[in-house]
Write an enzyme that holds these catalytic residues in place. Structure first.
Site, PDB file in Angstrom:
ATOM      1  N   CYS A   1       0.813  -1.230   0.000  1.00 32.28           N
ATOM      2  CA  CYS A   1       0.000   0.000   0.000  1.00 32.28           C
ATOM      3  C   CYS A   1       0.839   1.269   0.000  1.00 32.28           C
ATOM      4  CB  CYS A   1      -0.958  -0.011   1.185  1.00 32.28           C
ATOM      5  SG  CYS A   1      -2.144  -1.348   1.035  1.00 32.28           S
TER       6      CYS A   1
ATOM      7  N   HIS B   1      -3.471   7.153   2.109  1.00 32.63           N
ATOM      8  CA  HIS B   1      -3.815   5.831   1.578  1.00 32.63           C
ATOM      9  C   HIS B   1      -5.196   5.459   2.120  1.00 32.63           C
ATOM     10  CE1 HIS B   1      -3.875   1.693   0.560  1.00 32.63           C
ATOM     11  NE2 HIS B   1      -3.771   1.283   1.804  1.00 32.63           N
TER      12      HIS B   1
ATOM     13  N   ASN C   1     -10.019  -0.283  -1.110  1.00 34.26           N
ATOM     14  CA  ASN C   1      -8.561  -0.171  -1.026  1.00 34.26           C
ATOM     15  C   ASN C   1      -7.963  -0.730  -2.316  1.00 34.26           C
ATOM     16  OD1 ASN C   1      -5.836  -0.465  -0.482  1.00 34.26           O
ATOM     17  ND2 ASN C   1      -6.131  -1.291   1.580  1.00 34.26           N
TER      18      ASN C   1
HETATM   19  O1  UT7 Z   1      -3.998  -1.224   3.268  1.00 34.46           O
HETATM   20  C1  UT7 Z   1      -2.970  -1.908   3.889  1.00 34.46           C
HETATM   21  C2  UT7 Z   1      -3.066  -1.883   5.359  1.00 34.46           C
HETATM   22  N1  UT7 Z   1      -4.307  -2.444   5.797  1.00 34.46           N
HETATM   23  C3  UT7 Z   1      -5.013  -1.811   6.710  1.00 34.46           C
HETATM   24  O2  UT7 Z   1      -4.659  -0.730   7.091  1.00 34.46           O
HETATM   25  C4  UT7 Z   1      -6.231  -2.520   7.233  1.00 34.46           C
HETATM   26  C5  UT7 Z   1      -6.262  -2.396   8.729  1.00 34.46           C
HETATM   27  N2  UT7 Z   1      -7.365  -3.134   9.333  1.00 34.46           N
HETATM   28  C6  UT7 Z   1      -8.649  -2.776   9.192  1.00 34.46           C
HETATM   29  O3  UT7 Z   1      -8.953  -1.872   8.479  1.00 34.46           O
HETATM   30  C7  UT7 Z   1      -9.660  -3.488  10.032  1.00 34.46           C
HETATM   31  O4  UT7 Z   1      -8.989  -4.305  10.971  1.00 34.46           O
HETATM   32  C8  UT7 Z   1     -10.648  -4.378   9.217  1.00 34.46           C
HETATM   33  C9  UT7 Z   1     -11.580  -3.490   8.409  1.00 34.46           C
HETATM   34  C10 UT7 Z   1      -9.879  -5.314   8.309  1.00 34.46           C
HETATM   35  C11 UT7 Z   1     -11.520  -5.176  10.174  1.00 34.46           C
HETATM   36  O5  UT7 Z   1     -12.181  -4.331  11.098  1.00 34.46           O
HETATM   37  P1  UT7 Z   1     -12.067  -4.574  12.653  1.00 34.46           P
HETATM   38  O6  UT7 Z   1     -12.919  -3.559  13.299  1.00 34.46           O
HETATM   39  O7  UT7 Z   1     -10.617  -4.602  13.024  1.00 34.46           O
HETATM   40  O8  UT7 Z   1     -12.738  -5.987  12.802  1.00 34.46           O
HETATM   41  P2  UT7 Z   1     -12.130  -7.308  13.442  1.00 34.46           P
HETATM   42  O9  UT7 Z   1     -11.190  -7.951  12.515  1.00 34.46           O
HETATM   43  O10 UT7 Z   1     -11.679  -7.007  14.832  1.00 34.46           O
HETATM   44  O11 UT7 Z   1     -13.433  -8.196  13.525  1.00 34.46           O
HETATM   45  C12 UT7 Z   1     -14.541  -7.847  14.383  1.00 34.46           C
HETATM   46  C13 UT7 Z   1     -15.645  -8.870  14.204  1.00 34.46           C
HETATM   47  C14 UT7 Z   1     -15.138 -10.303  14.281  1.00 34.46           C
HETATM   48  O12 UT7 Z   1     -16.136 -11.071  14.909  1.00 34.46           O
HETATM   49  P3  UT7 Z   1     -16.002 -11.445  16.495  1.00 34.46           P
HETATM   50  O13 UT7 Z   1     -14.708 -12.189  16.590  1.00 34.46           O
HETATM   51  O14 UT7 Z   1     -15.977 -10.120  17.198  1.00 34.46           O
HETATM   52  O15 UT7 Z   1     -17.220 -12.250  16.716  1.00 34.46           O
HETATM   53  C15 UT7 Z   1     -15.055 -10.733  12.837  1.00 34.46           C
HETATM   54  O16 UT7 Z   1     -15.231 -12.105  12.672  1.00 34.46           O
HETATM   55  O17 UT7 Z   1     -16.225  -8.725  12.902  1.00 34.46           O
HETATM   56  C16 UT7 Z   1     -16.197  -9.985  12.218  1.00 34.46           C
HETATM   57  N3  UT7 Z   1     -16.026  -9.733  10.790  1.00 34.46           N
HETATM   58  C17 UT7 Z   1     -17.041  -9.456   9.969  1.00 34.46           C
HETATM   59  N4  UT7 Z   1     -18.359  -9.353  10.167  1.00 34.46           N
HETATM   60  C18 UT7 Z   1     -19.130  -9.043   9.112  1.00 34.46           C
HETATM   61  C19 UT7 Z   1     -14.868  -9.686  10.082  1.00 34.46           C
HETATM   62  N5  UT7 Z   1     -15.129  -9.396   8.812  1.00 34.46           N
HETATM   63  C20 UT7 Z   1     -16.460  -9.245   8.696  1.00 34.46           C
HETATM   64  C21 UT7 Z   1     -17.322  -8.933   7.640  1.00 34.46           C
HETATM   65  N6  UT7 Z   1     -18.638  -8.840   7.888  1.00 34.46           N
HETATM   66  N7  UT7 Z   1     -16.881  -8.701   6.385  1.00 34.46           N
END
Ligand code: UT7
Length: 346
Positions: A114, A254, A284
């Site tokens: 990225c 980004h 992204n």
């Molecule tokens: O571009 C290069 C660098 N990348 C980044 O900067 C990305 C950085 N990370 C992020 O932007 C975020 O971590 C994400 C958008 C990828 C995820 O958001 P989050 O708020 O960190 O969610 P999480 O991974 O902590 O997941 C929270 C919950 C989980 O369920 P439990 O364990 O709390 O029951 C996931 O299983 O959300 C669940 N989950 C989803 N639910 C519905 C994960 N993906 C999804 C989804 N739809 N697509």
């Protein structure tokens, strides 16, 4: 002092839109979850299997050449930031060079996930600053759909396809790239990667079966590093150039996550009106996000505007650049799809 100024912008976006509603049919997710956690509403997808990253890069570059009114053989160097090259080699830059007819250019791909565009920009700037090149074409292009697992809801909702580019030319009047910071930390490589296809895990039936040719992201951990990493370098570049929030016309971040961008803007002391944000449109697009912002906002940019570019991505790689915009963007129209969106919002 000779600086590298951006003198033109070009972009290409595939027609097909993959909306959150479309993704609801593929994986267990919801529009509400995606919008609140990431800010993304839709992404563009290059569906045609015969077309790859170089196709998008060439379309963007051709648009840039037309806008700048120069021919391809004036280009000295082509740098393509990408993690989805058409193939390992030849470099996508060579494919672009050939298709554009840039007969006097050398070129290479730059792999920094990225941060690919930001590092390509600062690398290109050095060729201009040293006097070695007069025109450097810097492209950020990724066909992320080629490495996304559309059964993995944690990644497939995030990424999209696209390409955009800028032209760097020498400036002697204080415009262009004034300062930049580039960073890398390979110790966190297990948080965002694609394991298969390289010399460590060459493609076999087993690597395909194990889904090793898809990108993997430990989202929550990447988020923590990104939120501090991007804000740190943005703040650092402001401090060492004596800039306050009032001096900044735009932050060009980004586009990985709205919440990461908000945290960076807050640390810089600027309001949302000074943040280029198009993640809702394209998701992204990895190396294409920052130049796609420049393309969407070009019409609003004026000579002398202070911009801070900031990126964070896999590797980890991250960085920031401070530049003074070199030309009046008012002569260029608002991209049609952006104009349509603004009209619909009223
Ligand atoms: O571009 C290069 C660098 N990348 C980044 O900067 C990305 C950085 N990370 C992020 O932007 C975020 O971590 C994400 C958008 C990828 C995820 O958001 P989050 O708020 O960190 O969610 P999480 O991974 O902590 O997941 C929270 C919950 C989980 O369920 P439990 O364990 O709390 O029951 C996931 O299983 O959300 C669940 N989950 C989803 N639910 C519905 C994960 N993906 C999804 C989804 N739809 N697509």
């Amino acid at each position: 002092m000779r600086t590298a100024a951006i003198t033109a912008v070009g972009y290409y976006l595939p027609e097909e839109r993959l909306t959150n509603a479309d993704l609801e049919k593929l994986v267990e997710t919801s529009d509400e979850w995606i919008v609140t956690r990431t800010g993304i509403k839709e992404r563009r997808i290059l569906r045609d299997p015969a077309k790859a990253t170089s196709y998008m890069a060439v379309q963007a570059a051709q648009q840039l050449l037309d806008k700048r009114g120069i021919s391809a053989d004036e280009i000295d160097c082509i740098i393509v930031g990408t993690v989805t090259p058409d193939m390992f080699f030849p470099a996508t830059a060579c494919l672009v060079q050939d298709q554009l007819g840039a007969s006097n250019a050398f070129g290479f791909d730059l792999s920094a996930a990225c941060s690919g565009f930001l590092f390509s920009l600062t690398t290109g700037a050095r060729f201009i600053e040293s006097g070695r090149c007069k025109k450097v074409l810097v492209i950020g292009a990724d066909k992320m759909s080629s490495i996304v697992d559309y059964s993995d809801r944690t990644t497939c909702i995030i990424f999209g396809d696209g390409a955009a580019c800028v032209l760097l030319e020498p400036d002697e009047e204080g415009y262009g790239l004034i300062d930049y910071i580039e960073r890398a930390d390979g110790s966190q490589r297990d948080l965002l990667y694609m394991a298969g296809g390289g010399s460590l895990n060459p493609p076999t039936h087993a690597t395909v079966d194990a889904k090793m040719h898809y990108l993997v992201q430990e989202g929550r951990s990447v988020f923590k590093y990104a939120v501090t990493g991007m804000a740190d370098v943005a703040e650092q570049i402001m401090t060492r150039n004596n800039l306050t929030g009032d001096d900044i016309r735009y932050l060009v971040p980004h586009q990985a996550n709205l919440r990461i961008i908000d945290a960076t803007a807050k640390r810089m002391g600027i309001g949302q009106e000074k943040v280029m944000l198009n993640i809702h449109r394209y998701g992204n697009t990895t190396a294409a996000t920052i130049p796609l912002c420049l393309a969407d906002w070009e019409h609003e940019l004026r000579r002398g505007d202070n911009l801070v570019l900031a990126a964070f991505g896999g590797g980890f790689t991250w960085g920031a650049a401070y530049l003074k915009w070199a030309y009046d963007g008012a002569r260029f129209p608002v991209p049609a799809h952006v104009a349509a969106e603004l009209e619909n919002a009223q």
